[in-house]
Design an enzyme around this catalytic site. Structure first.
Site, short mmCIF file in Angstrom:
data_model
loop_
_atom_site.label_atom_id
_atom_site.label_comp_id
_atom_site.label_asym_id
_atom_site.label_seq_id
_atom_site.Cartn_x
_atom_site.Cartn_y
_atom_site.Cartn_z
N CYS A 1 3.32 7.50 4.50
CA CYS A 1 2.81 8.10 5.73
C CYS A 1 3.28 9.55 5.90
CB CYS A 1 3.16 7.29 6.97
SG CYS A 1 2.13 7.81 8.35
N LYS B 1 0.30 7.47 0.66
CA LYS B 1 0.75 6.07 0.72
C LYS B 1 0.76 5.59 2.17
CE LYS B 1 3.73 6.77 -3.33
NZ LYS B 1 2.95 6.01 -4.32
N THR B 2 -0.22 4.75 2.54
CA THR B 2 -0.31 4.23 3.91
C THR B 2 -0.80 2.79 3.91
OG1 THR B 2 -2.63 4.88 4.20
CG2 THR B 2 -0.98 6.52 4.81
N ALA B 3 -0.66 2.13 5.07
CA ALA B 3 -1.20 0.78 5.23
C ALA B 3 -2.73 0.84 5.25
CB ALA B 3 -0.69 0.16 6.54
N CYS C 1 -4.26 8.64 8.34
CA CYS C 1 -2.99 8.91 9.01
C CYS C 1 -3.29 9.27 10.46
CB CYS C 1 -2.30 10.07 8.30
SG CYS C 1 -0.66 10.35 8.89
P1 FAD Z 1 5.77 -2.57 2.09
O1 FAD Z 1 4.92 -3.00 3.22
O2 FAD Z 1 6.91 -1.65 2.38
O3 FAD Z 1 6.27 -3.86 1.33
C1 FAD Z 1 7.05 -3.88 0.17
C2 FAD Z 1 7.74 -5.23 0.11
O4 FAD Z 1 8.35 -5.40 -1.17
C3 FAD Z 1 8.86 -5.37 1.15
O5 FAD Z 1 8.63 -6.52 1.93
C4 FAD Z 1 10.12 -5.49 0.31
O6 FAD Z 1 11.10 -6.33 0.90
C5 FAD Z 1 9.58 -6.07 -0.97
N1 FAD Z 1 10.43 -5.81 -2.13
C6 FAD Z 1 11.09 -4.68 -2.46
N2 FAD Z 1 11.77 -4.84 -3.60
C7 FAD Z 1 11.52 -6.10 -4.02
C8 FAD Z 1 11.92 -6.87 -5.15
N3 FAD Z 1 12.73 -6.36 -6.09
N4 FAD Z 1 11.45 -8.14 -5.28
C9 FAD Z 1 10.60 -8.66 -4.35
N5 FAD Z 1 10.20 -7.99 -3.25
C10 FAD Z 1 10.66 -6.73 -3.10
N6 FAD Z 1 0.60 3.54 7.41
C11 FAD Z 1 -0.59 3.68 8.06
O7 FAD Z 1 -1.62 3.28 7.54
N7 FAD Z 1 -0.69 4.29 9.28
C12 FAD Z 1 0.41 4.76 9.91
O8 FAD Z 1 0.31 5.29 11.02
C13 FAD Z 1 1.68 4.62 9.27
N8 FAD Z 1 2.81 5.08 9.85
C14 FAD Z 1 4.02 4.84 9.29
C15 FAD Z 1 5.16 5.27 9.96
C16 FAD Z 1 6.41 5.00 9.44
C17 FAD Z 1 7.62 5.46 10.19
C18 FAD Z 1 6.52 4.26 8.23
C19 FAD Z 1 7.89 3.91 7.69
C20 FAD Z 1 5.40 3.86 7.53
C21 FAD Z 1 4.14 4.15 8.05
N9 FAD Z 1 2.97 3.77 7.38
C22 FAD Z 1 1.73 3.97 7.99
C23 FAD Z 1 3.03 3.35 5.97
C24 FAD Z 1 2.86 1.86 5.73
O9 FAD Z 1 3.76 1.11 6.51
C25 FAD Z 1 3.10 1.57 4.24
O10 FAD Z 1 2.33 2.47 3.47
C26 FAD Z 1 2.71 0.16 3.89
O11 FAD Z 1 3.54 -0.75 4.57
C27 FAD Z 1 2.80 -0.05 2.37
O12 FAD Z 1 2.64 -1.40 2.04
P2 FAD Z 1 3.33 -1.97 0.69
O13 FAD Z 1 2.96 -3.39 0.60
O14 FAD Z 1 3.02 -1.07 -0.44
O15 FAD Z 1 4.89 -1.81 0.96
C1 UQ1 Z 2 -6.22 1.06 8.91
O1 UQ1 Z 2 -7.06 0.36 8.34
C2 UQ1 Z 2 -4.86 0.65 8.94
O2 UQ1 Z 2 -4.48 -0.52 8.33
C3 UQ1 Z 2 -4.59 -1.67 9.05
C4 UQ1 Z 2 -3.90 1.45 9.54
O3 UQ1 Z 2 -2.61 1.06 9.46
C5 UQ1 Z 2 -1.95 0.69 10.53
C6 UQ1 Z 2 -4.27 2.68 10.19
O4 UQ1 Z 2 -3.40 3.38 10.73
C7 UQ1 Z 2 -5.65 3.08 10.18
C8 UQ1 Z 2 -6.02 4.33 10.88
C9 UQ1 Z 2 -6.59 2.30 9.54
C10 UQ1 Z 2 -8.04 2.71 9.47
C11 UQ1 Z 2 -8.85 2.02 10.53
C12 UQ1 Z 2 -9.82 2.56 11.27
C13 UQ1 Z 2 -10.53 1.70 12.26
C14 UQ1 Z 2 -10.20 3.98 11.19
#
Ligand code: FAD
Ligand code: UQ1
Length: 465
Positions: free
Chosen positions: A195, A359-361, A394
């Site tokens: 993010c 990198k985002t959700a 974002c």
């Molecule tokens: P994660 O969700 O972090 O999951 C990784 C998992 O792997 C964890 O559960 C961890 O415990 C596990 N793991 C780690 N090592 C091991 C291991 N060795 N063995 C097994 N498991 C392990 N995204 C948005 O889309 N919109 C936003 O507004 C936004 N704002 C954000 C604000 C902040 C402050 C932060 C911190 C993040 C934000 N994000 C946002 C980003 C989003 O949260 C991440 O990009 C998303 O969670 C990535 O998913 P992931 O599955 O790749 O990683």
């Molecule tokens: C999105 O799909 C998503 O994952 C669930 C987010 O993470 C929390 C977001 O922040 C955003 C903006 C989206 C995109 C969704 C729309 C409706 C534009």
């Protein structure tokens, strides 16, 4: 090499393997004994892992899917931006891992410690070996506070916080609400991060907070409701010097949104220093040391009354130097199909991958729809036919009631869902970020029902023609 074999052939190489089961670490909602082989093994139970487990359950049946995840809690990290600004509670961000694992899917409560993709096997930190037909790697990324001198121990002092960890996010709010006057510092590190907007979102929220009067005694709901957006300095804002020191050469990577953010920075009297990288925090003296990336060897010391630290980040240690990583340590996947470049039965999603997008959700959501399709095709012995365009989003929170909703692709081209100019600050988008997005996350994404806004984008834009 395994990459040249069809997954079914790979499967036949290890199907008679028998491994011991450490049952105390394994939870199955069905109560059946956990196995040592799964059709689909998912590593990581964060956003990408739970989402893909839900989708794979529909393809191959819950009993054939397992997730390896050590943590008892699953967090909706995007809401931490608002937790750090006092507008949401940290409790609202977490649910038990047990409650988000799809029913019937096995939860192996361990860390993956080693990969053996030649033999379709992983080893966990408890020594258990698990084999798979298909492996989905969703390990997220690692935070490296320790790479900044004086951290993490500096967090024991007040006036410092970080929205990037559940351990430190409430410290941000503590520092902000107790701020009396002086420098308020916000940092962005010299590594890829998740993010990319979050380091500056908390700056805009802090600015908005400090412009309010009597803000300390208000509930977050009241605060959000009565905030008066004024360019005049009210409350404590006139006593604050707000500084954003970023390692990047730009404020934001996509010009359309960057231009809008520069306007906000100017209007609100925020100071931005590009190519400034935090290297040390002297929390006892309230000093932060930055290196100037354009002038090697030159450092600057800033006194602070408040600092928000975005830590350096990197790939999971277990990936680095394994046979699955690229030169930078990230999972080496095909940017269109999300299939591993060497091992045809290994796939990746989310922050741990080397997909060249932010990198985002939101990116995880779009990737999950593509990966679902890729795996389905491979299960049917067909070649993948759907390509990920790099979609990421974002929601740039610019105050307690406004958001600029950045959405873009691999080429940094805006890919906006709504038929409005999303670079304009919007109250509706704030409501979407703060109130609707958490529901979409818990009930849509994690259930494998939300694959990003792609399909709706065309409809929305057609509707306005
Ligand atoms: P994660 O969700 O972090 O999951 C990784 C998992 O792997 C964890 O559960 C961890 O415990 C596990 N793991 C780690 N090592 C091991 C291991 N060795 N063995 C097994 N498991 C392990 N995204 C948005 O889309 N919109 C936003 O507004 C936004 N704002 C954000 C604000 C902040 C402050 C932060 C911190 C993040 C934000 N994000 C946002 C980003 C989003 O949260 C991440 O990009 C998303 O969670 C990535 O998913 P992931 O599955 O790749 O990683
Ligand atoms: C999105 O799909 C998503 O994952 C669930 C987010 O993470 C929390 C977001 O922040 C955003 C903006 C989206 C995109 C969704 C729309 C409706 C534009």
């Amino acid at each position: 090499m395994a990459g040249q074999l069809h997954p079914q052939l790979l499967l036949s190489r290890q199907c008679c393997r028998v491994f011991s089961v450490v049952s105390s670490h394994v939870h199955t909602s069905s109560g059946l004994a956990a196995k040592d082989h799964y059709r689909v093994l998912v590593l990581g139970g964060g956003s990408g892992g739970v989402t893909m487990a839900a989708r794979m359950k529909r393809k191959v049946g819950a009993q054939n899917v397992a997730i390896v995840e050590p943590s008892e809690m699953h967090y909706y990290q995007p809401i931490w931006t608002l937790v750090g600004a006092g507008a949401k509670s940290v409790a609202s961000s977490g649910r038990s891992t047990a409650s988000v694992i799809p029913s019937g899917v096995t939860w192996v409560k361990s860390k993956v410690a080693e990969f053996d993709p030649e033999n379709n096997t992983v080893r966990t930190d408890s020594g258990k070996k698990i084999s798979y037909d298909y492996l989905i790697v969703a390990l997220g990324l690692e935070l490296h506070y320790e790479k900044i001198k004086g951290l993490p121990e500096g967090f024991e002092h007040p006036k410092i916080g970080s929205n990037y960890s559940v351990k430190t996010v409430e410290k941000t709010w503590n520092a902000l609400k107790n701020f009396k006057g002086g420098n308020a510092l916000f940092t962005y590190p010299n590594t890829p991060i998740k993010c990319g907007g979050a380091p500056q979102k908390i700056m805009y929220l802090s600015d908005a907070f400090l412009r309010k009067v009597h803000s300390q005694s208000m509930s977050s709901q009241t605060m959000a409701a009565i905030v008066v957006f004024s360019v005049k300095h009210t409350g404590k804002r006139s006593k604050a010097n707000i500084i954003y020191n970023t390692s990047l050469p730009v404020l934001f990577g996509v010009k359309k949104y960057s231009d809008a953010l520069w306007e906000i920075v100017k209007t609100r009297d925020l100071n931005v220093n590009l190519r400034h990288n935090l290297i040390e925090v002297r929390a006892d003296k309230q000093e932060a040391v930055f290196e100037n990336l354009d002038k090697p060897g030159e450092t600057e010391v800033y006194k602070y009354e408040m600092i928000h630290v975005t830590p350096p980040m990197g790939p999971p240690a277990v990936l680095k130097g394994s046979s699955l990583d690229d030169a930078g340590g990230w999972l080496d996947v095909n940017k269109n199909t999300l299939q591993h470049k060497t091992y045809a039965n290994v796939f990746g999603i989310g922050d741990c991958t080397n997909l060249p997008t932010s990198k985002t959700a939101a990116a995880v959501a779009a990737q999950s729809a593509v990966l679902d399709r890729t795996v389905s095709r491979i299960l049917k012995k067909q070649t993948p036919d759907k390509a990920y365009d790099g979609y990421t989003s974002c929601p740039l929170v610019t105050s307690y009631n406004t958001v600029i909703l950045a959405e873009f692709d691999y080429d940094g081209q805006p890919l906006e869902t709504f038929p409005v100019d999303q670079s304009k600050e919007s109250r509706v988008m704030y409501h979407m970020k703060a109130d609707l997005m958490p529901h979409l996350y818990w009930n849509g994404l994690l259930k494998g029902l939300w694959g990003g806004p792609g399909p709706y984008r065309t409809i929305m834009h057609l509707g306005m023609k």
